[in-house]
Design a protein around this motif. Structure first.
Motif, PDB file in Angstrom:
ATOM      1  N   SER A 194      56.715 -41.091  43.743  1.00 45.47           N
ATOM      2  CA  SER A 194      55.401 -41.505  43.268  1.00 45.47           C
ATOM      3  C   SER A 194      55.357 -41.419  41.742  1.00 45.47           C
ATOM      4  O   SER A 194      55.922 -40.507  41.140  1.00 45.47           O
ATOM      5  CB  SER A 194      54.325 -40.608  43.881  1.00 45.47           C
ATOM      6  OG  SER A 194      53.075 -40.925  43.341  1.00 45.47           O
ATOM      7  N   ASP A 195      54.680 -42.377  41.133  1.00 45.81           N
ATOM      8  CA  ASP A 195      54.503 -42.341  39.681  1.00 45.81           C
ATOM      9  C   ASP A 195      53.487 -41.288  39.277  1.00 45.81           C
ATOM     10  O   ASP A 195      53.531 -40.763  38.171  1.00 45.81           O
ATOM     11  CB  ASP A 195      54.055 -43.715  39.166  1.00 45.81           C
ATOM     12  CG  ASP A 195      55.137 -44.766  39.337  1.00 45.81           C
ATOM     13  OD1 ASP A 195      56.327 -44.386  39.406  1.00 45.81           O
ATOM     14  OD2 ASP A 195      54.789 -45.957  39.397  1.00 45.81           O
ATOM     15  N   ASP A 196      52.557 -40.991  40.186  1.00 44.78           N
ATOM     16  CA  ASP A 196      51.512 -40.013  39.889  1.00 44.78           C
ATOM     17  C   ASP A 196      52.004 -38.623  40.271  1.00 44.78           C
ATOM     18  O   ASP A 196      52.336 -38.362  41.428  1.00 44.78           O
ATOM     19  CB  ASP A 196      50.240 -40.328  40.674  1.00 44.78           C
ATOM     20  CG  ASP A 196      49.675 -41.696  40.316  1.00 44.78           C
ATOM     21  OD1 ASP A 196      49.853 -42.102  39.155  1.00 44.78           O
ATOM     22  OD2 ASP A 196      49.085 -42.337  41.193  1.00 44.78           O
ATOM     23  N   PRO A 197      52.049 -37.707  39.318  1.00 45.91           N
ATOM     24  CA  PRO A 197      52.429 -36.341  39.684  1.00 45.91           C
ATOM     25  C   PRO A 197      51.308 -35.706  40.500  1.00 45.91           C
ATOM     26  O   PRO A 197      50.143 -36.098  40.390  1.00 45.91           O
ATOM     27  CB  PRO A 197      52.601 -35.638  38.333  1.00 45.91           C
ATOM     28  CG  PRO A 197      51.765 -36.414  37.388  1.00 45.91           C
ATOM     29  CD  PRO A 197      51.770 -37.833  37.898  1.00 45.91           C
ATOM     30  N   PRO A 198      51.633 -34.729  41.320  1.00 47.83           N
ATOM     31  CA  PRO A 198      50.575 -34.094  42.116  1.00 47.83           C
ATOM     32  C   PRO A 198      49.615 -33.302  41.225  1.00 47.83           C
ATOM     33  O   PRO A 198      49.991 -32.804  40.164  1.00 47.83           O
ATOM     34  CB  PRO A 198      51.345 -33.174  43.058  1.00 47.83           C
ATOM     35  CG  PRO A 198      52.640 -32.924  42.384  1.00 47.83           C
ATOM     36  CD  PRO A 198      52.934 -34.155  41.578  1.00 47.83           C
ATOM     37  N   LEU A 199      48.385 -33.223  41.676  1.00 50.29           N
ATOM     38  CA  LEU A 199      47.388 -32.401  40.999  1.00 50.29           C
ATOM     39  C   LEU A 199      47.682 -30.947  41.346  1.00 50.29           C
ATOM     40  O   LEU A 199      47.681 -30.563  42.514  1.00 50.29           O
ATOM     41  CB  LEU A 199      45.975 -32.786  41.458  1.00 50.29           C
ATOM     42  CG  LEU A 199      44.829 -31.929  40.940  1.00 50.29           C
ATOM     43  CD1 LEU A 199      44.755 -32.011  39.423  1.00 50.29           C
ATOM     44  CD2 LEU A 199      43.532 -32.343  41.575  1.00 50.29           C
ATOM     45  N   GLY A 228      45.388 -38.830  45.761  1.00 52.51           N
ATOM     46  CA  GLY A 228      46.672 -38.325  45.304  1.00 52.51           C
ATOM     47  C   GLY A 228      47.036 -37.036  46.014  1.00 52.51           C
ATOM     48  O   GLY A 228      46.321 -36.525  46.868  1.00 52.51           O
ATOM     49  N   GLU A 229      48.165 -36.518  45.629  1.00 54.76           N
ATOM     50  CA  GLU A 229      48.671 -35.311  46.250  1.00 54.76           C
ATOM     51  C   GLU A 229      48.163 -34.090  45.492  1.00 54.76           C
ATOM     52  O   GLU A 229      48.076 -34.089  44.264  1.00 54.76           O
ATOM     53  CB  GLU A 229      50.202 -35.341  46.220  1.00 54.76           C
ATOM     54  CG  GLU A 229      50.857 -34.292  47.043  1.00 54.76           C
ATOM     55  CD  GLU A 229      52.371 -34.448  47.060  1.00 54.76           C
ATOM     56  OE1 GLU A 229      53.031 -33.519  47.532  1.00 54.76           O
ATOM     57  OE2 GLU A 229      52.876 -35.471  46.593  1.00 54.76           O
TER      58      GLU A 229
END
Length: 143
Positions: free
Chosen positions: A57-62, A104-105
């Motif tokens: 995923s391009d979005d890192p986890p929160l 998101g994660e």
């Protein structure tokens, strides 16, 4: 005279060491442990789900950090939430649900003080479970 000396010598020597009763005792003890070994419950297989390989995923986890102090005070990213006496932790559960709703994660790290009560850690895990967050890690003590 020789016969009387033999009788006196035999009476003084005693019966000697008898090995047969010792063997009987060893076999009884061995039988006991063999029977009791069957009564010990066998450890079942622990079902572990490993993460599957997938598209990165391009979005890192929160990443959220929940700190549990010795007195039971809970903080989310250094913001104090709920009272130390609260067992349901409604503020923490609400904040975690809001973070999950953003999308998101979400990764939660629980940082418990060494003297924190185990029940308080379970309370925090219950709040994380209510928010349906499955990525949880633990740390303990100082950072």
């Amino acid at each position: 005279m020789k016969a009387s000396l033999r009788r006196v010598a035999a009476a003084q020597s005693g019966p000697g060491f008898q090995i047969a009763p010792m063997i009987d005792v060893v076999f009884v003890i061995m039988l006991y442990f063999m029977v009791m070994a069957g009564a010990v419950p066998k450890e079942g297989a622990h079902r572990t789900l490993l993460p599957a390989l997938g598209e990165p995923s391009d979005d890192p986890p929160l990443e959220l950090t929940v700190r549990i102090d010795e007195d039971g005070q809970v903080a989310l990213n250094d913001d104090l939430l709920d009272s130390p006496e609260s067992t349901s932790l409604p503020e923490l559960a609400g904040q975690l649900q809001d973070a999950k709703a953003v999308g998101g994660e979400v990764l939660v790290t629980i940082n418990a003080a060494e003297d924190a009560r185990y029940q308080r850690i379970i309370d925090v895990l219950d709040a994380v479970g209510l928010a349906e967050i499955r990525n949880v890690t633990f740390t303990s003590g100082g950072e």
